[in-house]
Design a protein around this motif. Structure first.
Motif, mmCIF file in Angstrom:
data_model
loop_
_atom_site.group_PDB
_atom_site.id
_atom_site.type_symbol
_atom_site.label_atom_id
_atom_site.label_comp_id
_atom_site.label_asym_id
_atom_site.label_seq_id
_atom_site.Cartn_x
_atom_site.Cartn_y
_atom_site.Cartn_z
ATOM 1 N N THR A 1 95.816 -17.517 51.928
ATOM 2 C CA THR A 1 94.655 -18.005 52.678
ATOM 3 C C THR A 1 94.173 -16.950 53.670
ATOM 4 O OG1 THR A 1 95.425 -20.292 52.453
ATOM 5 C CG2 THR A 1 93.825 -19.842 54.189
ATOM 6 N N GLY A 2 95.105 -16.159 54.196
ATOM 7 C CA GLY A 2 94.753 -15.125 55.164
ATOM 8 C C GLY A 2 93.978 -13.962 54.578
ATOM 9 N N VAL A 3 93.940 -13.843 53.261
ATOM 10 C CA VAL A 3 93.160 -12.794 52.606
ATOM 11 C C VAL A 3 91.945 -13.459 51.979
ATOM 12 C CG1 VAL A 3 93.182 -10.940 50.894
ATOM 13 C CG2 VAL A 3 95.258 -11.478 52.164
ATOM 14 N N ALA A 4 90.885 -13.535 52.741
ATOM 15 C CA ALA A 4 89.713 -14.312 52.328
ATOM 16 C C ALA A 4 89.081 -13.769 51.060
ATOM 17 C CB ALA A 4 88.683 -14.324 53.461
ATOM 18 N N ALA A 5 89.288 -12.501 50.767
ATOM 19 C CA ALA A 5 88.653 -11.907 49.592
ATOM 20 C C ALA A 5 89.251 -12.423 48.286
ATOM 21 C CB ALA A 5 88.777 -10.387 49.654
ATOM 22 N N PHE A 6 90.490 -12.954 48.341
ATOM 23 C CA PHE A 6 91.092 -13.492 47.124
ATOM 24 C C PHE A 6 90.846 -14.996 47.072
ATOM 25 C CE2 PHE A 6 94.779 -15.411 44.880
ATOM 26 C CZ PHE A 6 94.478 -14.923 43.616
ATOM 27 N N THR A 7 90.084 -15.423 46.098
ATOM 28 C CA THR A 7 89.698 -16.832 45.989
ATOM 29 C C THR A 7 90.314 -17.518 44.772
ATOM 30 O OG1 THR A 7 87.725 -16.183 44.741
ATOM 31 C CG2 THR A 7 87.491 -16.402 47.144
ATOM 32 N N GLY A 8 91.298 -16.879 44.139
ATOM 33 C CA GLY A 8 91.775 -17.383 42.869
ATOM 34 C C GLY A 8 92.998 -18.266 42.910
ATOM 35 N N LEU A 9 93.598 -18.458 41.729
ATOM 36 C CA LEU A 9 94.830 -19.224 41.564
ATOM 37 C C LEU A 9 96.026 -18.283 41.686
ATOM 38 C CD1 LEU A 9 92.591 -20.565 39.446
ATOM 39 C CD2 LEU A 9 94.566 -21.907 38.739
ATOM 40 N N VAL A 10 97.155 -18.827 42.147
ATOM 41 C CA VAL A 10 98.418 -18.110 42.137
ATOM 42 C C VAL A 10 99.392 -18.926 41.292
ATOM 43 C CG1 VAL A 10 100.293 -17.100 43.476
ATOM 44 C CG2 VAL A 10 97.977 -17.196 44.445
ATOM 45 N N VAL A 11 99.908 -18.331 40.226
ATOM 46 C CA VAL A 11 100.832 -19.005 39.318
ATOM 47 C C VAL A 11 102.228 -18.431 39.548
ATOM 48 C CG1 VAL A 11 101.416 -19.481 36.912
ATOM 49 C CG2 VAL A 11 99.017 -19.391 37.628
ATOM 50 N N MET A 12 103.180 -19.305 39.919
ATOM 51 C CA MET A 12 104.536 -18.884 40.281
ATOM 52 C C MET A 12 105.528 -19.550 39.330
ATOM 53 S SD MET A 12 103.800 -19.331 44.364
ATOM 54 C CE MET A 12 102.549 -20.595 44.029
ATOM 55 N N PRO A 13 105.881 -18.881 38.238
ATOM 56 C CA PRO A 13 106.723 -19.514 37.205
ATOM 57 C C PRO A 13 108.214 -19.310 37.439
ATOM 58 C CG PRO A 13 105.971 -17.398 36.415
ATOM 59 C CD PRO A 13 105.388 -17.567 37.811
ATOM 60 N N GLU A 14 109.012 -20.170 36.844
ATOM 61 C CA GLU A 14 110.453 -19.964 36.767
ATOM 62 C C GLU A 14 110.723 -18.750 35.894
ATOM 63 O OE1 GLU A 14 113.935 -19.731 37.334
ATOM 64 O OE2 GLU A 14 113.398 -21.720 38.074
ATOM 65 N N GLY A 15 111.718 -17.937 36.332
ATOM 66 C CA GLY A 15 112.082 -16.773 35.545
ATOM 67 C C GLY A 15 113.573 -16.655 35.306
ATOM 68 N N GLY A 16 114.325 -17.708 35.651
ATOM 69 C CA GLY A 16 115.776 -17.657 35.500
ATOM 70 C C GLY A 16 116.434 -16.954 36.669
ATOM 71 N N SER A 17 117.666 -17.323 36.967
ATOM 72 C CA SER A 17 118.364 -16.703 38.088
ATOM 73 C C SER A 17 118.486 -15.199 37.903
ATOM 74 C CB SER A 17 119.756 -17.329 38.237
ATOM 75 O OG SER A 17 119.653 -18.689 38.603
ATOM 76 N N THR A 18 118.859 -14.783 36.701
ATOM 77 C CA THR A 18 118.891 -13.353 36.371
ATOM 78 C C THR A 18 118.407 -13.162 34.940
ATOM 79 O OG1 THR A 18 121.280 -13.648 35.967
ATOM 80 C CG2 THR A 18 120.655 -12.595 38.010
ATOM 81 N N GLY A 19 117.252 -13.736 34.651
ATOM 82 C CA GLY A 19 116.699 -13.650 33.306
ATOM 83 C C GLY A 19 116.053 -12.319 33.000
ATOM 84 N N TYR A 20 115.692 -11.573 34.046
ATOM 85 C CA TYR A 20 115.105 -10.235 33.933
ATOM 86 C C TYR A 20 113.815 -10.200 33.119
ATOM 87 C CZ TYR A 20 118.601 -7.866 36.672
ATOM 88 O OH TYR A 20 119.371 -7.440 37.723
ATOM 89 N N TYR A 21 113.096 -11.310 33.074
ATOM 90 C CA TYR A 21 111.758 -11.337 32.495
ATOM 91 C C TYR A 21 111.739 -10.643 31.131
ATOM 92 C CZ TYR A 21 110.720 -13.067 37.104
ATOM 93 O OH TYR A 21 110.726 -13.832 38.250
ATOM 94 N N THR A 22 112.716 -11.028 30.312
ATOM 95 C CA THR A 22 112.946 -10.359 29.041
ATOM 96 C C THR A 22 113.305 -11.368 27.953
ATOM 97 O OG1 THR A 22 113.701 -8.332 30.133
ATOM 98 C CG2 THR A 22 114.470 -8.686 27.886
#
Length: 384
Positions: free
Chosen positions: A136-157
């Motif tokens: 909210t403090g960065v007024a120039a960004f008006t979009g969505l933020v998607v924060m997914p589960e990635g596993g405790s140590t899944g390493y996005y792989t």
């Protein structure tokens, strides 16, 4: 006569019930109407909830009292064969920060930031550490933020091997092939490369760089906050494989709040029913269980993919602390990666100094990154 007595008694009971009901209504008074202003806002409709391999099992407001003219956190629960195959697979969660006025501007399309959590973290880490206020403090960004589960140590792989219990999560498939198009199909997003950016902290910084390097056609900016940049880096002091091996030994394929205490999620090499005591063999086995054979590493390692980041035209941002607070290794990885980018003539944003491996700095990293990509770049927040 007996039937008549029963029928009469029944009518008397019904009449008494109506008297009680009437008395109760009179006591409570007339129905209370709720104005539209007082009612909690309705959840946005999901036009294609069960699509792209995702089955939605829950959709809720984190705080139903937040009005539509404010940024709003919502929570998604889903099941996917990519992470847990089988009928009894548990739920995966994703938290989404919606823009203000999202339901009141039907024709508008919004950019999306995919924001990844760190090792031993989980899907709500960013929202529990002020993401709503920071964005909210960065007024120039008006979009969505998607924060997914990635596993405790899944390493996005997409794991090529498996944990002790046979589990082999496919995190990249879930995030890139399922969740990303699912978001575009269910929200009014700018579903183009220009409309997407990705960032993350620590393990999530590695994940953001990895996804951006492998899929430059999908993202236009990438930020790594205290992220590992070279999974093969080892000089006797800064040993990425050894740290990674410890992660696999203690958490492996686990997901916090789902199966973190389940020993079957750990990754170990066994012989004759016992864990192998040779640490080098364990290291090699654990590394290849996730990333495959060494011939595959250049395709998943940010350091080896350095030339691909030229596609981002300077919108690749690296953040790191210095020689303290758990950042010694991170600083070494990032400094080496910086040299590699420079050698490949890749433009990048560099912010490094006396920070620690902590939320205080990752929060500032996010603000800096959003200003770099969507607003006016500001001075690096580190002290040196």
């Amino acid at each position: 006569m007996r039937i008549r007595i029963k029928w009469t008694a029944g009518r008397r009971l019904v009449a008494q019930a109506f008297v009680v009901l009437a008395t109760t209504v009179a006591t409570l008074g007339p129905p209370v109407s709720v104005s539209a202003a007082d009612a909690p806002p309705a959840l946005p409709l999901l036009p294609n909830p069960h699509s792209f391999g995702i089955t939605v099992t829950g959709w809720s407001d984190v705080d139903p009292t937040v009005p539509l003219d404010k940024r709003r956190l919502v929570n998604l629960k889903l099941r996917t064969e990519a992470i847990y195959p089988g009928v009894s697979r548990p739920e995966i969660q994703v938290r989404i920060l919606l823009p203000a006025h999202y339901d009141q501007t039907a024709a508008r399309r919004y950019p999306v930031l995919y924001l990844l959590h760190g090792g031993l973290g989980k899907w709500d880490d960013w929202s529990n550490n002020g993401v709503k206020e920071l964005v909210t403090g960065v007024a120039a960004f008006t979009g969505l933020v998607v924060m997914p589960e990635g596993g405790s140590t899944g390493y996005y792989t997409d794991w090529t091997g498996h944990a002790d219990g046979g589990h082999s999560p496919q995190w990249e498939t879930f995030h890139i092939r399922q969740l990303l198009p699912w978001v575009d199909a269910n929200f009014r997003t700018d579903a183009t490369r220009t409309g997407r950016s990705i960032a993350g902290l620590s393990m999530g910084g590695f994940g953001a760089l990895k996804y951006a390097g492998r899929h430059p056609d999908l993202f236009s900016a990438v930020g790594s906050f205290s992220g590992a940049t070279n999974m093969r880096y080892a000089d006797g002091t800064h040993d990425a494989p050894a740290t990674f091996s410890q992660h696999m030994q203690w958490s492996g394929a686990a997901i916090r709040e789902v199966n973190f205490l389940d020993l079957a999620t750990r990754v170990n090499l066994y012989e004759n029913g016992w864990p192998v005591q040779d640490e080098q063999r364990q290291e090699d086995y654990r590394f290849q269980a996730v990333f495959g054979s060494p011939t595959n590493w250049p395709h998943v390692n940010p350091y080896d993919m350095a030339a691909r980041y030229a596609a981002y035209q300077g919108r690749i941002a690296l953040y790191s602390g210095g020689q303290q607070g758990g950042e010694t290794d991170i600083y070494a990885y990032n400094n080496q990666f910086r040299a590699q980018l420079t050698a490949r003539q890749v433009a990048f944003h560099w912010c490094v100094g006396d920070g620690t491996h902590s939320w205080e700095y990752w929060q500032r990293d996010l603000t800096d990154f959003l200003n770099l990509v969507y607003g006016t770049p500001i001075a690096c927040h580190y002290t040196s």
